[in-house]
Design an enzyme around this catalytic site. Structure first.
Site, short mmCIF file in Angstrom:
data_model
loop_
_atom_site.label_atom_id
_atom_site.label_comp_id
_atom_site.label_asym_id
_atom_site.label_seq_id
_atom_site.Cartn_x
_atom_site.Cartn_y
_atom_site.Cartn_z
N ASP A 167 0.85 -1.13 0.07
CA ASP A 167 -0.07 -0.09 -0.03
C ASP A 167 0.84 1.10 -0.09
OD1 ASP A 167 -1.92 1.81 0.31
OD2 ASP A 167 -2.26 1.37 2.22
N GLU A 402 3.63 -8.05 7.21
CA GLU A 402 2.67 -8.46 6.71
C GLU A 402 2.72 -9.60 5.51
OE1 GLU A 402 -0.88 -6.06 6.29
OE2 GLU A 402 -0.63 -5.52 8.34
N TYR A 454 -6.44 -3.06 12.78
CA TYR A 454 -7.25 -2.05 12.32
C TYR A 454 -8.71 -2.28 12.79
CZ TYR A 454 -3.32 -0.38 9.85
OH TYR A 454 -2.00 0.29 9.66
N GLU A 490 1.19 -1.42 14.00
CA GLU A 490 0.49 -0.39 13.08
C GLU A 490 -1.06 -0.58 13.82
OE1 GLU A 490 0.13 -1.24 9.10
OE2 GLU A 490 2.31 -1.31 8.59
C1 BDP Z 1 -1.31 -2.56 6.80
C2 BDP Z 1 0.00 -2.47 5.94
C3 BDP Z 1 0.49 -0.65 5.47
C4 BDP Z 1 -1.01 -0.46 4.95
C5 BDP Z 1 -2.05 -0.48 6.03
C6 BDP Z 1 -3.36 0.30 5.92
O1 BDP Z 1 1.14 -2.68 6.59
O2 BDP Z 1 1.20 -0.91 4.62
O3 BDP Z 1 -0.67 1.02 4.39
O4 BDP Z 1 -2.42 -1.60 6.39
O5 BDP Z 1 -4.31 -0.46 5.21
O6 BDP Z 1 -1.93 -3.81 6.39
O7 BDP Z 1 -3.35 1.81 5.70
#
Ligand code: BDP
Length: 580
Positions: A167, A402, A454, A490
């Site tokens: 991404d 990932e 997330y 993240e």
């Molecule tokens: C994670 C990835 C990252 C993406 C992020 C996203 O490691 O590179 O930019 O998600 O979706 O899975 O914002």
């Protein structure tokens, strides 16, 4: 791999500036002899990505030729010195010619490589030609252009343009300075430093042709000194620093380690390396620096800026460090590839802790191309450790981000990379950044678990409470299974700057700020959690796709031009408070 430096014995000059560029979509350059120099090029800035410099070539990743001319500086002489050429980063594939002679090639962006020009260089009128190519391919690392029907891919990665498996925008070009170097023919070729409390500095120096020489080591103004007779192509010593001032984020003290080679009473080479005396350890659930537990708070980032793309931008580096300090960050991960050497030098000087990551993002494990991907990952680890091993700021290696590792082939793959990391550098922990959670079997042997999550965004959309409950349950389960320290590497929410909502909803500044605060509350309750890295420090450019408005990932806490969103102010409060 030593960064070039200038002193009375060795010099370098920077070939950055405006070079000539010719795109070669028909692949005719090779046949037409462009390697000897081409006509009809247009000016291009080096270092910088080409994509945002030329509107009509933004999405072009294919064969592209660069050239520049140079004369050797006054006093340089290939008969007496070794003349070299060093590229900081070319994405993705580079093939290089000097005066029509092919010097070699290098695969992979983000890591340096060099050539010996001595037999080929002329005092004047040298023509340097570089062919660059950045196509996305399944057997490259990072992989791209993976078949849309591949069971190894996520559904939402199938529609991107350009077709990345990651991404961020697949910027191409000469991304970091190209340096011309002059060293003595018999010279220091490498220095490796390992430090130990309370103040011992182990130094190993690799040398080319240093028979009958003596190596002299000194450290800082207090001049701890040692002299060793050289035999063979390496020399080692240990320096004991009385009452050493240790390197730490609060006090990033650097000593200047000077290595000199002496023959017949005369110094003939010198290299000065800034070093920090510190020790990193994992003990039980804790990450220790100098025997003190440390909690990482900071970001995943990108080398990304309008117009210059992924090109080296010194002013942006300074700005980013200032913003990280302002917001209270003490660390970052080099997502998803090694950053510039200057970025790493400043981390040493400013006291930031770095999780140093290879370019292995979005790996998948289909049989086809697997061995090649493994060999590339091994190459990158070798090159990364060689480049960054002496930085006190580097506290850990991250071998991949990932990977799609739900298949049996993944575990032996990552065991192989773990063993390689440890054989190259037994002094630092190694980690793997996963989205698989408890199912990531390689956490059995990695030193520490890094998870990207997330909840409240891609799942439990709009429901932060439900998301945070999931987070808590998941990390508890992971800890129960693996019993290792944990970093949430993240978490974040896309946020349109200036969009506000009460009550907060997705894409509003309030929602992002609340998410970061609620996540942080969960994480700080867990004694085995040793860090939280928000995704992302700044908005950044990515491939086009339905999820990315304006081709931007908007999870930045700062905008792409470095203005704070509400979340930056919220983080500043959270990160200034002491952890309970
Ligand atoms: C994670 C990835 C990252 C993406 C992020 C996203 O490691 O590179 O930019 O998600 O979706 O899975 O914002």
């Amino acid at each position: 791999m030593l960064y070039p430096q200038s002193n009375p014995f060795r010099q370098f000059i920077d070939l950055s500036g405006f070079w000539d560029l010719r795109f070669d979509p028909e692949d005719q350059g090779q046949q037409s002899g462009w390697a000897n120099g081409f006509i009809g090029g247009c000016p291009v800035a080096v270092p910088a990505s080409w994509n945002d410099q030329f509107a009509e070539w933004r999405d072009y990743l294919g064969q592209t030729w660069y050239q520049t001319r140079f004369d050797l500086p006054w006093g340089w002489d290939a008969a007496r010195q070794r003349i070299g050429l060093r590229f900081g980063s070319v994405n993705y594939l580079a093939e290089v010619w000097l005066n029509g002679t092919r010097l070699g090639e290098h695969e992979g962006g983000h890591l340096p490589f060099s050539f010996d020009l001595t037999p080929h260089v002329q005092p004047e009128h040298n023509m340097l030609v570089v062919r660059v190519e950045g196509e996305l391919a399944p057997d490259r690392v990072p992989p791209g252009n993976v078949r849309p029907d591949s069971k190894h891919m996520f559904l939402d990665q199938r529609q991107n343009f350009p077709p990345t498996s990651f991404d961020f925008f697949p910027y191409c070009g000469l991304h970091r300075p190209v340096l011309l170097t002059a060293t003595p023919p018999e010279a220091i070729t490498d220095v490796t430093v390992v430090t130990e409390l309370p103040g011992r500095v182990h130094v190993k120096v690799n040398l080319a042709g240093a028979d009958a020489a003596t190596a002299r080591f000194s450290l800082g103004d207090i001049t701890v000194q040692a002299e060793t007779r050289v035999s063979g192509d390496a020399v080692e010593t240990a320096l004991d620093v009385p009452n050493a001032t240790l390197w730490s984020p609060d006090s990033p003290h650097l000593y200047a380690l000077t290595v000199e080679l002496i023959r017949g009473g005369t110094v003939y080479d010198r290299y000065v390396l800034p070093i920090g005396i510190r020790e990193i350890k994992i003990e039980g659930d804790a990450l220790l620096i100098n025997d003190q537990p440390i909690y990482l708070q900071g970001f995943g980032r990108h080398e990304d800026f309008p117009v210059t793309g992924r090109g080296y931008m010194p002013a942006v580096i300074i700005k980013d460090y200032a913003l990280m300090k302002w917001v209270g960050a003490n660390s970052f991960r080099t997502t998803h590839y090694p950053y510039s050497e200057q970025m790493m030098d400043l981390a040493d000087r400013l006291g930031f802790l770095v999780i140093d990551e290879t370019p292995a993002v979005g790996l998948f494990f289909a049989e086809e191309g697997l061995e090649r991907r493994l060999q590339l990952c091994r190459q990158y680890i070798n090159e990364l450790v060689a480049r960054d091993k002496n930085h006190p700021s580097v506290i850990m290696w991250s071998v991949a981000n990932e990977p799609h590792s739900s298949v049996p082939a993944a575990k032996p793959f990552f065991r192989n990379l773990y063993d390689l990391c440890k054989s190259l550098d037994p002094t630092r922990p190694a980690t793997l950044v996963s989205y698989m959670g408890i199912a990531e079997e390689s956490f059995e042997f990695y030193d520490l678990m890094c998870l990207n999550r997330y909840y409240g965004w891609y799942t439990e959309s709009g429901q932060l409470d439900a998301g945070c409950a999931n987070l808590e349950a998941e990390i508890e389960a992971m800890y129960a299974k693996f019993k290792k320290p944990f970093i949430l590497s993240e978490y974040g929410a896309d946020t349109v700057p200036g969009h506000h909502a009460q009550p907060p909803d997705m894409f509003s500044e309030e929602y992002q700020a609340d998410m970061l605060e609620q996540y942080s509350e969960v994480l700080r309750r867990k004694p085995y959690v040793v860090g939280e890295h928000v995704w992302n420090m700044c908005d950044f450019k990515t491939s086009q796709g339905v999820r990315r408005v304006g081709s931007l990932n908007l999870k930045g806490v700062f905008t792409r031009d470095r203005r704070p969103k509400l979340a930056a102010h919220r983080l500043r409060k959270i990160w200034s408070a002491k952890r309970p």
